[in-house]
Scaffold this motif. Structure first.
Motif, short mmCIF file in Angstrom:
data_model
loop_
_atom_site.label_atom_id
_atom_site.label_comp_id
_atom_site.label_asym_id
_atom_site.label_seq_id
_atom_site.Cartn_x
_atom_site.Cartn_y
_atom_site.Cartn_z
N TYR A 276 0.83 -1.21 0.00
CA TYR A 276 0.00 0.00 0.00
C TYR A 276 0.86 1.26 0.00
O TYR A 276 0.55 2.24 -0.66
N TRP B 141 -16.01 0.60 5.47
CA TRP B 141 -15.39 -0.07 4.32
C TRP B 141 -15.04 -1.52 4.61
O TRP B 141 -14.76 -2.28 3.69
N TRP C 274 -26.06 -1.91 3.24
CA TRP C 274 -26.87 -1.05 2.38
C TRP C 274 -27.49 -1.78 1.23
O TRP C 274 -27.41 -2.94 1.07
N PHE D 173 0.25 -3.74 -9.95
CA PHE D 173 0.69 -5.07 -9.53
C PHE D 173 -0.32 -6.14 -9.96
O PHE D 173 -1.44 -5.82 -10.38
N TYR E 298 -4.37 -4.08 -5.10
CA TYR E 298 -4.02 -3.23 -3.96
C TYR E 298 -4.80 -1.93 -3.95
O TYR E 298 -4.24 -0.86 -3.76
N LEU E 299 -6.10 -2.03 -4.19
CA LEU E 299 -6.94 -0.85 -4.00
C LEU E 299 -7.00 -0.58 -2.51
O LEU E 299 -7.03 -1.51 -1.71
N PHE E 300 -7.00 0.69 -2.13
CA PHE E 300 -7.09 1.02 -0.71
C PHE E 300 -8.49 0.65 -0.22
O PHE E 300 -9.47 1.26 -0.64
N PRO E 301 -8.60 -0.34 0.66
CA PRO E 301 -9.94 -0.84 0.99
C PRO E 301 -10.80 0.18 1.73
O PRO E 301 -12.01 0.04 1.75
N TRP E 302 -10.18 1.19 2.33
CA TRP E 302 -10.97 2.16 3.10
C TRP E 302 -11.50 3.29 2.22
O TRP E 302 -12.22 4.15 2.70
N ARG F 266 -18.97 4.66 -6.37
CA ARG F 266 -19.26 4.69 -4.94
C ARG F 266 -19.12 3.34 -4.26
O ARG F 266 -19.27 3.22 -3.05
N ALA F 267 -18.85 2.32 -5.05
CA ALA F 267 -18.69 0.99 -4.45
C ALA F 267 -17.34 0.92 -3.73
O ALA F 267 -16.43 1.67 -4.03
N TYR F 268 -17.26 0.02 -2.77
CA TYR F 268 -15.98 -0.19 -2.08
C TYR F 268 -15.25 -1.35 -2.74
O TYR F 268 -15.90 -2.22 -3.35
N HIS G 82 -14.15 -4.17 -1.94
CA HIS G 82 -14.55 -5.56 -1.74
C HIS G 82 -15.86 -5.90 -2.45
O HIS G 82 -16.27 -7.06 -2.45
N HIS G 83 -16.47 -4.90 -3.07
CA HIS G 83 -17.66 -5.20 -3.88
C HIS G 83 -17.32 -5.59 -5.30
O HIS G 83 -18.19 -6.01 -6.05
N ARG H 24 -6.51 4.16 -11.57
CA ARG H 24 -5.82 4.91 -10.52
C ARG H 24 -4.40 5.27 -10.95
O ARG H 24 -3.90 6.36 -10.66
#
Ligand SMILES: Nc1ncnc2c1ncn2[C@@H]1O[C@H](COP(=O)(O)OP(=O)(O)OP(=O)(O)O)[C@@H](O)[C@H]1O
Ligand SMILES: [Mg+2]
Lengths: 383, 310
Positions: free
Chosen positions: A278, A376, A383, B135, B139-143, B181-183, B185-186, B199
């Motif tokens: 990260y 998250w 939802w 990579f 490695y998307l930032f999950p938050w 708007r999805a996170y 993990h979706h 990105r």
């Protein structure tokens, strides 16, 4: 229709009648198939069972549904009614000091009213209604407990009256001393707790971030945390009492200390466990060090930071109570201790109830905030 | 970094030990890489453009790692390679031959033990937004939700103008317009990888480095993504260096394929893929190149008959 049959099956206790019903149903079913080629058999079967056993079954299933609708679905309400009935029916033993008003009975009136009105209010919100239904059994048990408590104290006095006051007495103190309990004692505790918690959480976050991101800080701070951290904060009381100008500042320090340790440990381990990828990704996206610390390291460590803050909060409650019982001349812990010395146990219980309710609210608030921040995280999102 | 014509002339391939394979015709490729006639393409312009920047010069680079037990491992040994502006180069070779290490050196995530790396005549020291990296794991930032993930590079560089518009456009580019708007993990694996592509691209890097970006995807998603990468390349004229284990993928996508061998990691051969774009996946010429690569990697041992006959 289906609920009726279900109820029958559940309430049917004799296997014999079961067999009978079964065979009767089968004969009816075969006759139906003879007349109509492929009709709605199940329907015919439950409503059209002719003969004596059939009508008995209808009565039984109606009875089952009635029991279910009126009783099983509203256990809490019935439990509250039972408590009310017991309170009215049995006379007090007279060995407890009398109270001005029957507060326990008032309490039951209010709860019964709530338990009748609330389902009507949330009638159109299936989620809230379901939540309410789900907790029904728990409330039923709680009212049963209060009922038993009322019987073994006020009514039959099976426990020493000095240490086990009646629910009436405890409630009367909660009502009559309300302003003093809330605006003096609880407010004092809240001020102390919030000051200590904020200081400790801030210090813990700063220490944890420093350890997580800087090698020299880790070198100097890690041993300090390892040595000082495990000491129970209350063990510092003798030193704090002489080292701080007032007991209040000393208590703030102790509470801060008890929050600082778990927060800093969890923050640093959260940051150190962030996958290096990260940071690499963010650096190839042009993020500089400070940006990486605050927008990669800390968010990624958030779940563990919250764990640290949570255990810090729990140990701060403990420290708060101890500090108030030892030195601070204010607050709900001090009140409890003071009343205990005066053997006013009803006041002690009233204080305990206030502590329980306020700590419960704080923890609930904490989890609400956490769920909002960690929306998250997988599985938490709704939802 | 406005490229000048000399950048390009200077960027002729530095011939390395295995320059023999470069004998394969290069004319088609040269034609494709004519310098841009106009100025550098505007932000997100959808006109096809030829690149003038993004020249990577790797000169005699070695990288030696020290293992925890003190032993030394030469991950790559004296590698020289020049990647031209707008070129698509694949690195291929067995596991442990230093492909990732080479890519990370270009990205600036590792420092070379010896030798120099340059991007557009500037020495590479440390990661920067002008070299995007994707990579195998997205490695998307999950938050962060997808649009904030994509916006990360802009925010990190404090580029606030047109941020929203850029994010929307790049999400659209990779076909994730509705998922802002999805996170993370979706998303499915392929969607997540496309998001990570967006990105990296939003910074408009001169070079895009891809380390087995499609390795974890199923065959169909993979082919779609390959075409998507080609489309983006066409669109943005970015130099791309990709590590892959898939010989067909390397041939289909690349202008040149760099074949590496391990212990120590070296460039064995550089093959030019002489076919014009757009290419058909079933181009019969691919087969010959394929067997050539497999032969170099010693995987073609049991083919007895001539590999390609009409
Ligand atoms: N951080 C490191 N520390 C020590 N050794 C390393 C490190 N990174 C890579 N190596 C070593 O360098 C060599 C090349 O590794 P590299 O990851 O570049 O291979 P690769 O070609 O990408 O392999 P793969 O195809 O499996 O990804 C390996 O022998 C590996 O053990
Ligand atoms: Mg690799």
């Amino acid at each position: 229709m289906t609920t009726l049959t279900e109820a029958t099956v559940k309430n049917d206790l004799s296997p014999n009648s079961d067999l009978q019903v079964g065979s009767a149903a089968r004969s009816v079913a075969t006759s139906v198939t003879k007349t109509a080629a492929k009709g709605p058999q199940a329907k015919e079967h439950s409503s059209g069972c002719g003969g004596a056993s059939g009508s008995a079954q209808i009565v039984q299933s109606l009875w089952g549904a009635l029991v279910r609708k009126l009783f099983i679905d509203h256990l809490a309400l019935w439990s509250a009614f039972l408590a009310l009935g017991a309170d009215v029916f049995f006379t007090s033993s007279g060995r407890h000091p009398p109270v001005d008003r029957p507060y326990f009975r008032y309490f039951l009136y209010v709860t019964i009213a709530i338990f009748i009105i609330w389902p009507l209010i949330v009638k159109n919100k299936p989620a809230s209604l379901e939540k309410f239904r789900q907790k029904d059994k728990f409330y039923a048990a709680a009212f049963l407990f209060l009922n038993v408590l009322n019987l073994v104290t006020g009514k039959f006095t099976l426990l020493p009256p000095l240490f086990f006051p009646t629910p009436d007495r405890i409630l009367s103190i909660l009502v009559e001393d309300f302003t003093y309990l809330i605006f003096d004692c609880l407010a004092g505790s809240a001020k102390l707790l919030l000051t200590g918690f904020s200081c400790g959480a801030l210090a813990g976050l700063i220490t944890g971030i420093a350890i997580g991101f800087s090698k020299p800080s880790a070198y100097w701070l890690n041993p300090m945390i390892k040595i000082l951290g495990p000491i129970p904060p209350t063990a510092w009381i003798p030193i704090v009492l002489v080292a701080f100008p007032t007991t209040w500042t000393g208590a703030v320090f102790l509470i801060a200390l008890s929050v600082w340790f778990p927060t800093s440990v969890m923050t640093s381990s959260g940051i150190l466990n962030v996958q290096n990828a990260y940071f690499e990704v963010s650096s190839t996206l042009g993020a500089k060090r400070l940006y990486q610390i605050f927008l990669v390291g800390i968010p990624a460590a958030m779940p563990l930071i919250f764990t640290g803050l949570f255990s810090g909060a729990c140990s701060s409650f403990l420290t708060l109570m101890t500090a108030e019982m030892v030195g601070v001349k204010n607050g709900i812990g001090w009140y409890i201790n003071w009343q205990r010395e005066m053997l006013a146990y009803a006041n002690v219980y009233a204080g305990l109830i206030i502590i329980a309710l306020s700590f419960y609210s704080l923890i609930t608030l904490f989890f609400k905030i956490r769920d909002r921040v960690l929306v998250w995280q997988k599985g938490m999102i709704k939802w | 970094m406005a490229g000048s014509p000399d950048t390009l002339t200077q960027a002729e391939p530095v011939n390395n030990t295995a320059a023999t394979a470069a004998a394969i015709e290069q004319s088609l490729m040269q034609q494709e890489l004519k310098p841009a006639s106009g100025p550098a393409p505007l932000t997100g312009s959808h006109a096809s453009a030829a690149a003038t920047t993004g020249v990577i010069v790797i000169d005699g680079v070695s990288k030696v790692f020290t293992h925890p037990d003190g032993s030394l491992v030469t991950a790559i040994d004296n590698v020289s390679l020049t990647v031209k502006a707008g070129e698509f180069v694949s690195l291929i070779g067995p596991s442990g031959c230093g492909k990732s290490t080479l890519l990370r050196l270009i990205a600036g995530l590792e420092t070379a033990t010896s030798g120099t790396l340059e991007l557009d005549q500037t020495t590479i020291n440390g990661p920067d937004a002008d070299r995007g990296l994707v990579f195998q794991n997205p490695y998307l930032f999950p938050w962060l939700n997808i649009q904030n993930n994509v916006a990360f590079g802009l925010r990190a560089r404090r580029v606030y103008r047109w941020q929203k518009e850029s994010v929307a456009r790049y999400l659209e580019l990779v076909g994730l317009g509705k998922f802002g708007r999805a996170y993370p993990h979706h998303l499915s694996g392929g969607m997540a990888q496309r998001a990570s592509l967006a990105r990296a691209l939003i910074n408009q890097p001169r070079v895009l480095l891809l380390d087995e970006p499609l390795g974890a995807l199923d065959a169909f998603t993979r082919m779609n993504m390959q075409d998507e990468i080609l489309r983006i390349r066409e669109d943005k004229a970015i130099t791309m260096v990709m590590v892959t284990h898939d010989v067909d993928e390397a041939i289909y996508l690349s202008d040149r394929v760099v074949v590496m061998t391990p212990h120590p990691g070296r460039v064995e051969t550089i093959l030019t893929v002489p076919f014009a774009r757009p290419r058909a996946r079933n181009n019969p010429g691919f087969f010959q190149l394929r067997s050539q690569i497999l032969e170099i990697l010693n995987f073609a041992g049991h083919i007895t008959e001539p590999p390609y006959q009409i």
